[in-house]
Scaffold this active site. Sequence first.
Site, mmCIF file in Angstrom:
data_model
loop_
_atom_site.group_PDB
_atom_site.id
_atom_site.type_symbol
_atom_site.label_atom_id
_atom_site.label_comp_id
_atom_site.label_asym_id
_atom_site.label_seq_id
_atom_site.Cartn_x
_atom_site.Cartn_y
_atom_site.Cartn_z
ATOM 1 N N ASN A 9 0.871 -1.172 0.000
ATOM 2 C CA ASN A 9 0.000 0.000 0.000
ATOM 3 C C ASN A 9 0.913 1.228 0.000
ATOM 4 O O ASN A 9 1.459 1.589 1.032
ATOM 5 C CB ASN A 9 -0.883 -0.037 1.258
ATOM 6 N N TRP A 10 1.051 1.814 -1.179
ATOM 7 C CA TRP A 10 2.003 2.932 -1.299
ATOM 8 C C TRP A 10 1.457 4.227 -0.717
ATOM 9 O O TRP A 10 2.165 5.221 -0.628
ATOM 10 C CB TRP A 10 2.383 3.144 -2.771
ATOM 11 N N LYS A 11 0.192 4.230 -0.355
ATOM 12 C CA LYS A 11 -0.441 5.444 0.198
ATOM 13 C C LYS A 11 -0.159 6.638 -0.715
ATOM 14 O O LYS A 11 -0.082 6.482 -1.930
ATOM 15 C CB LYS A 11 0.028 5.667 1.643
ATOM 16 N N HIS A 96 -9.563 1.360 4.528
ATOM 17 C CA HIS A 96 -8.313 1.515 5.269
ATOM 18 C C HIS A 96 -8.561 2.451 6.449
ATOM 19 O O HIS A 96 -9.375 3.372 6.362
ATOM 20 C CB HIS A 96 -7.230 2.084 4.347
ATOM 21 N N GLU A 98 -7.031 4.882 7.496
ATOM 22 C CA GLU A 98 -6.876 6.309 7.173
ATOM 23 C C GLU A 98 -8.128 6.838 6.473
ATOM 24 O O GLU A 98 -8.501 8.002 6.632
ATOM 25 C CB GLU A 98 -5.598 6.508 6.339
ATOM 26 N N GLU A 169 -5.777 -4.731 10.515
ATOM 27 C CA GLU A 169 -4.754 -3.714 10.751
ATOM 28 C C GLU A 169 -5.086 -2.958 12.034
ATOM 29 O O GLU A 169 -5.885 -2.005 12.010
ATOM 30 C CB GLU A 169 -4.703 -2.727 9.582
ATOM 31 N N GLY A 175 2.131 2.424 10.788
ATOM 32 C CA GLY A 175 3.090 3.515 10.643
ATOM 33 C C GLY A 175 3.747 3.939 11.940
ATOM 34 O O GLY A 175 4.396 4.971 12.009
ATOM 35 N N SER A 214 3.063 -1.970 10.465
ATOM 36 C CA SER A 214 4.500 -2.046 10.756
ATOM 37 C C SER A 214 5.107 -3.415 10.490
ATOM 38 O O SER A 214 5.965 -3.874 11.249
ATOM 39 C CB SER A 214 4.785 -1.587 12.195
ATOM 40 N N GLY A 235 2.673 -1.095 4.350
ATOM 41 C CA GLY A 235 2.743 0.322 4.036
ATOM 42 C C GLY A 235 4.186 0.754 3.826
ATOM 43 O O GLY A 235 4.775 0.529 2.765
ATOM 44 N N GLY A 236 4.784 1.359 4.829
ATOM 45 C CA GLY A 236 6.126 1.943 4.721
ATOM 46 C C GLY A 236 7.153 1.037 4.061
ATOM 47 O O GLY A 236 7.892 1.466 3.155
HETATM 48 P P1 PGA Z 1 2.583 0.375 7.720
HETATM 49 O O1 PGA Z 1 1.146 0.574 7.038
HETATM 50 O O2 PGA Z 1 3.160 -0.915 7.184
HETATM 51 O O3 PGA Z 1 3.397 1.580 7.292
HETATM 52 O O4 PGA Z 1 2.376 0.324 9.190
HETATM 53 C C1 PGA Z 1 0.288 -0.508 6.816
HETATM 54 C C2 PGA Z 1 -0.995 -0.015 6.209
HETATM 55 O O5 PGA Z 1 -1.442 1.081 6.586
HETATM 56 O O6 PGA Z 1 -1.590 -0.666 5.340
#
Ligand code: PGA
Length: 253
Positions: A9-11, A96, A98, A169, A175, A214, A235-236
């Site tokens: 997930n590149w956000k 998600h 967010e 999640e 994050g 994470s 994500g990251g």
């Molecule tokens: P993260 O994000 O790996 O940076 O914690 C995961 C996500 O939000 O899908």
Amino acid sequence: MRRPLVAGNWKMHGTKASVRALVEGIRQGMGEVAGVEVAVCPPFVYLERVSTLLADSDIALGAQNLCQVPQAGAYTGEISDAMLLEFGCRYVIIGHSERRNVYGEDDALVAQKCVVAARAGLTPIVCVGELLEEREAGHTEQVVGRQLAALLEAEGGLEALRRAVIAYEPVWAIGTGRTATPQQAQEVHAFIRTRLGEHDEQLARDIRILYGGSVKPGNAADLFGMADIDGGLIGGASLDAGDFLAICRAARP
Ligand code: PGA
């Protein structure tokens, strides 16, 4: 056997140049991830570019959101299921945290999006998970149960879940560098599977439940080793080809 899936997930990250480098880097390591399904979910504006860069690879394309109204219409700023299909998407991340917490998407909207995506032939990756205060108050199952109930009770929801992937999640792990322990994650994954099994045993056996929050090369193998964890939503660490590939390798069956 559920085939493991690792989705990046590149956000809201990337430039034209960086997405090219990232895709090229991932492509180079795909020979080492046999048995794992790999997907990347770039921002909408890069979908076409990434789709071209992925040509003749085994890497699937996904989007990060879609409109709850199918096809086309007067919905300024939105992107439809039909558009995602036209640009080669197989997956779409839905609900998600967010989207839920920053943009106020509620359980009913998330369920609607899940149904629209599945009906279009996309595979929804539906996210569920609790906030830190909810975990600390002992309400994790209540919150995740409520999020699942909205999906199950929506018109066409059960049908949509038969095409879907769930991502657990915990919001406090996204994050933050603070990962759920494999045991904490497994407990919730098992709860999700059991809850779905109350509606449809076959669905509960077949559905892939990813962990997200994470995930890094150093913790992925322990998480993916748990019985009900079928891969990850990353994500990251998905923004670095080497880290992402290491996580994909950790998911090998
Ligand atoms: P993260 O994000 O790996 O940076 O914690 C995961 C996500 O939000 O899908």
